[in-house]
Structures are given as C-alpha cells and as structure tokens.
Scaffold this active site. Sequence first.
Site, PDB file in Angstrom:
ATOM      1  N   LYS A 139      -2.280 -12.086  -8.871  1.00  0.00           N
ATOM      2  CA  LYS A 139      -3.541 -12.705  -8.467  1.00  0.00           C
ATOM      3  C   LYS A 139      -4.732 -11.909  -8.969  1.00  0.00           C
ATOM      4  O   LYS A 139      -4.617 -10.717  -9.254  1.00  0.00           O
ATOM      5  CB  LYS A 139      -3.595 -12.826  -6.946  1.00  0.00           C
ATOM      6  CG  LYS A 139      -3.600 -11.497  -6.234  1.00  0.00           C
ATOM      7  CD  LYS A 139      -4.165 -11.586  -4.828  1.00  0.00           C
ATOM      8  CE  LYS A 139      -4.327 -10.191  -4.255  1.00  0.00           C
ATOM      9  NZ  LYS A 139      -5.257 -10.067  -3.166  1.00  0.00           N
TER      10      LYS A 139
ATOM     11  N   LYS B 128       0.842  -1.209   0.000  1.00  0.00           N
ATOM     12  CA  LYS B 128       0.000   0.000   0.000  1.00  0.00           C
ATOM     13  C   LYS B 128       0.871   1.251   0.000  1.00  0.00           C
ATOM     14  O   LYS B 128       0.552   2.238  -0.653  1.00  0.00           O
ATOM     15  CB  LYS B 128      -0.931   0.031   1.221  1.00  0.00           C
ATOM     16  CG  LYS B 128      -1.944  -1.070   1.250  1.00  0.00           C
ATOM     17  CD  LYS B 128      -3.042  -0.867   0.221  1.00  0.00           C
ATOM     18  CE  LYS B 128      -4.030  -2.011   0.275  1.00  0.00           C
ATOM     19  NZ  LYS B 128      -4.815  -2.215  -0.912  1.00  0.00           N
TER      20      LYS B 128
ATOM     21  N   LYS C 260      -9.872  -7.298  -6.705  1.00  0.00           N
ATOM     22  CA  LYS C 260     -10.934  -6.325  -6.985  1.00  0.00           C
ATOM     23  C   LYS C 260     -10.352  -5.066  -7.585  1.00  0.00           C
ATOM     24  O   LYS C 260     -10.922  -4.450  -8.474  1.00  0.00           O
ATOM     25  CB  LYS C 260     -11.655  -5.942  -5.694  1.00  0.00           C
ATOM     26  CG  LYS C 260     -12.530  -7.040  -5.174  1.00  0.00           C
ATOM     27  CD  LYS C 260     -13.099  -6.695  -3.800  1.00  0.00           C
ATOM     28  CE  LYS C 260     -13.631  -7.961  -3.175  1.00  0.00           C
ATOM     29  NZ  LYS C 260     -13.391  -8.105  -1.766  1.00  0.00           N
TER      30      LYS C 260
HETATM   31  P1  TYM Z   1     -10.454  -9.993   0.510  1.00  0.00           P
HETATM   32  O1  TYM Z   1     -11.775  -9.308   0.591  1.00  0.00           O
HETATM   33  O2  TYM Z   1      -9.387  -9.378  -0.300  1.00  0.00           O
HETATM   34  O3  TYM Z   1     -10.686 -11.450  -0.038  1.00  0.00           O
HETATM   35  C1  TYM Z   1     -11.657 -12.311   0.548  1.00  0.00           C
HETATM   36  C2  TYM Z   1     -11.188 -13.742   0.496  1.00  0.00           C
HETATM   37  O4  TYM Z   1     -10.903 -14.101  -0.852  1.00  0.00           O
HETATM   38  C3  TYM Z   1      -9.585 -14.596  -0.942  1.00  0.00           C
HETATM   39  N1  TYM Z   1      -9.007 -14.170  -2.221  1.00  0.00           N
HETATM   40  C4  TYM Z   1      -8.358 -15.015  -3.038  1.00  0.00           C
HETATM   41  N2  TYM Z   1      -8.080 -16.313  -2.946  1.00  0.00           N
HETATM   42  C5  TYM Z   1      -7.415 -16.887  -3.963  1.00  0.00           C
HETATM   43  N3  TYM Z   1      -7.011 -16.200  -5.094  1.00  0.00           N
HETATM   44  C6  TYM Z   1      -7.287 -14.887  -5.216  1.00  0.00           C
HETATM   45  N4  TYM Z   1      -6.920 -14.235  -6.310  1.00  0.00           N
HETATM   46  C7  TYM Z   1      -7.970 -14.223  -4.171  1.00  0.00           C
HETATM   47  N5  TYM Z   1      -8.391 -12.944  -3.968  1.00  0.00           N
HETATM   48  C8  TYM Z   1      -9.011 -12.939  -2.760  1.00  0.00           C
HETATM   49  C9  TYM Z   1      -8.824 -13.975   0.218  1.00  0.00           C
HETATM   50  O5  TYM Z   1      -7.703 -14.755   0.553  1.00  0.00           O
HETATM   51  C10 TYM Z   1      -9.887 -13.967   1.280  1.00  0.00           C
HETATM   52  O6  TYM Z   1      -9.952 -15.220   1.906  1.00  0.00           O
HETATM   53  N6  TYM Z   1      -8.419  -9.051   4.937  1.00  0.00           N
HETATM   54  C11 TYM Z   1      -9.398  -9.876   4.259  1.00  0.00           C
HETATM   55  C12 TYM Z   1     -10.791  -9.763   4.832  1.00  0.00           C
HETATM   56  C13 TYM Z   1     -10.862 -10.109   6.280  1.00  0.00           C
HETATM   57  C14 TYM Z   1     -10.807 -11.414   6.833  1.00  0.00           C
HETATM   58  C15 TYM Z   1     -10.910 -11.225   8.239  1.00  0.00           C
HETATM   59  C16 TYM Z   1     -10.681 -12.682   6.294  1.00  0.00           C
HETATM   60  C17 TYM Z   1     -11.001  -9.233   7.295  1.00  0.00           C
HETATM   61  N7  TYM Z   1     -11.046  -9.893   8.474  1.00  0.00           N
HETATM   62  C18 TYM Z   1     -10.900 -12.314   9.101  1.00  0.00           C
HETATM   63  C19 TYM Z   1     -10.658 -13.764   7.177  1.00  0.00           C
HETATM   64  C20 TYM Z   1     -10.774 -13.566   8.561  1.00  0.00           C
HETATM   65  C21 TYM Z   1      -9.439  -9.430   2.819  1.00  0.00           C
HETATM   66  O7  TYM Z   1      -9.136  -8.317   2.496  1.00  0.00           O
HETATM   67  O8  TYM Z   1      -9.922 -10.349   1.964  1.00  0.00           O
END
Ligand code: TYM
Length: 330
Positions: A194, A111, A197
């Site tokens: 990867k 970031k 969004k």
């Molecule tokens: P976020 O919103 O970026 O993504 C949500 C979930 O999707 C998975 N993910 C992926 N897995 C495989 N390949 C990809 N290209 C890919 N893009 C996203 C992420 O690994 C995630 O599991 N910080 C977290 C949200 C969060 C969270 C938590 C998750 C906040 N508190 C507590 C688990 C437990 C996040 O930004 O995920």
Amino acid sequence: MDTVVSGIRSTGNLHLGNYFGAIKNFLKMQKENNCYFFIADYHALTTHPHPDDLHGNIKQVLAEYLACGIDPETATIFIQSDVPEVSELYLLMNMNAYVGELERTASFKEKVRKQPDNINAGLLTYPVLMAADIIIHKANKVPVGKDQEQHLEMARRFARRFNTMYGVDYFPEPDAYNFGKQLVKIPGLDGSGKMGKSEGNGIFLADTPQEIRKKVMRAVTDTGPEKPHQTPSEPVKNLFTLMSVVSEPETVKFFKDKHANCEIRYGDMKKQLAEDIVKFTEPIRERIIEIHSDNKYLAKVAAEGAEKARASASKTIREVRKIIGYRPFA
Ligand code: TYM
C-alpha cells in the site's frame, strides 16, 4: 444522522492513500452527519519525533485537511492532544484490553519485525487509544482504508466488552465505513503493497507537478503482456488502480484495452496518469500553501474544534466514570 469519527496520524504529509481511503468519504459525510475529524498526534509519538517536527507536522496536516475541503463550520476538526479526556478513556479501556490480543494485532507484529529496537508500550496499546478516539464521541461510522480494518474490529470488541462488563448498552459498535461498501487500499508506486508515509512510495497532496511526474515515471511496471487478455502483473495492476481513482473512466478503459491487445506503452500510460494526478492535486496544493501561511486561521480552527470535541468527550467521560463506579459521596 450518524456520528462519524476519523483521524490521521501526524507523522508526515497526506498522500493519495489518505485521500482516497478516508478523506473522500469524510467530505461526503460532513454535511449531513455529526462529524469529528482529528489529527492523531498522540499516536504520532510512537516514533519519538523531535518536538519541532511534531509541531510542524501537526500544523501541516491541519492545513492539508482543510485544503481538502473539510469544513470547520459544519464538522468538528480538532487535534487529539487538545482533548485530554481521550487519554483518560484510554487508561480506562486499557484495563479491559488483554496483552495477548494486542500482541496478535497485525500492525503490532509488523512493527516488531520492522523496528525491533523501539517496541514501546504505546505501540502495543495503539488500538486501545484508537478505540478511545472513536467511542469517546459514541461514533457509529468510521471512514478508513482497508489497512485500519483490524483496528476497527478491535474498537468494536472493546466497546462491546465494556457494555457487557457493566451490563449497559452505552457504547455503539463503530463500523468501518466506505460509500463503495468495500474499504479501499491505494497501492504505492513500487510495485507492491500500500501507499504509505513511511514506505517511501507515496504521492503527496503537497507534491509539486515536477515531483509527481518524476515519481510516476519511475513507477515499477513489467516487460509488457506476452499474450492478449493476460491478467496484468501486480505492479501494472497498481497503476490501473491509481488511474481508476484519478482519471476519467474512458482513459482507464483506453489503457486497459491497449493492455488486453498487447499494444500498451507504459511510458504513455504513466504520462497520462501523472497528468491526471497533477490535475487532481494542484488545486489542493495551492490551497495548502495558502492555508499553511495563515497561523491566525489555523489557531482559530484548532481552538474552536477543541472546544466542541471536549464538550462531547467530557460528557462521555462523566457518564463512563459513573458506570464504572466513580461516584460522589452522597
Ligand atoms: P493513517 O494516518 O496511517 O492513515 C489515515 C487514513 O488514511 C487511510 N490510508 C489508506 N487508505 C487506503 N490506501 C492506503 N494506501 C492508505 N494509507 C492510509 C487509513 O486507512 C486511515 O483511514 N491509526 C490511524 C489513525 C487513527 C484513527 C483513529 C483513524 C487514530 N485514531 C480513529 C480513525 C479513527 C492511522 O494510523 O491512520
């Protein structure tokens, strides 16, 4: 029975990476375990969304979660900001998180590189809030993709540190979880990295078939293998990875053999991939549209989820306060 927590930031529509990295595992876990799935709308504030967008995205992600098959009758589905207890645990955990370790987190460093004009403290302490989300329900399993591995490692460390500091065995150390053992990384269509969004390389569950076909046909490839059994280049490997999650194994084998024999036509492979993605996403897209229009149902799911999540979270907060030394005058 395990306690499972996972979340998704409400910064935009869900994509195939979210589904295959996290949601697919939730779906397998929800029947037999004590599951909490939430929409991380506090985490979404790091990018300073407009209030209308924040609200709209929360609603969209909730509808999409439900459309994927997460069942509010068996699992607890809630919105992070409906559970203020998490912000108290976040404050308490912040006292035991060190600036040095937070500054070394890969996601924070990225970031700093990408958005140097908005390095807010919320970004720095993002892993602390994420740890609070998980340990507030005393979770031991957290289904996530590969990109969240370091954050999970930090959650384990913060849980352990709390236990050591107060001489208790209170928080379990949560494990990042995938049924296939390995955490997955779903690639984007732009040849490297990867699917994300904000990367502009995603296929969303709510995309129309036309949008999906257009995106897939534009995916980066190469000029073709030069000799038999050549290892595919990164962009082509990515297409095979996507194919391996949405297509039949025979289909993947067919195109792998074609590649190995130098007979591959990427146009044909992409057409097949696009159709297999559409086949997978179309029923989900239809359910998203239906659920999204049902405000009453969404409000009911959110209210019931908040109540269940708050019951679990407030119990933890009561116990944590006591451990720390906030006690009544008796
Ligand atoms: P976020 O919103 O970026 O993504 C949500 C979930 O999707 C998975 N993910 C992926 N897995 C495989 N390949 C990809 N290209 C890919 N893009 C996203 C992420 O690994 C995630 O599991 N910080 C977290 C949200 C969060 C969270 C938590 C998750 C906040 N508190 C507590 C688990 C437990 C996040 O930004 O995920």
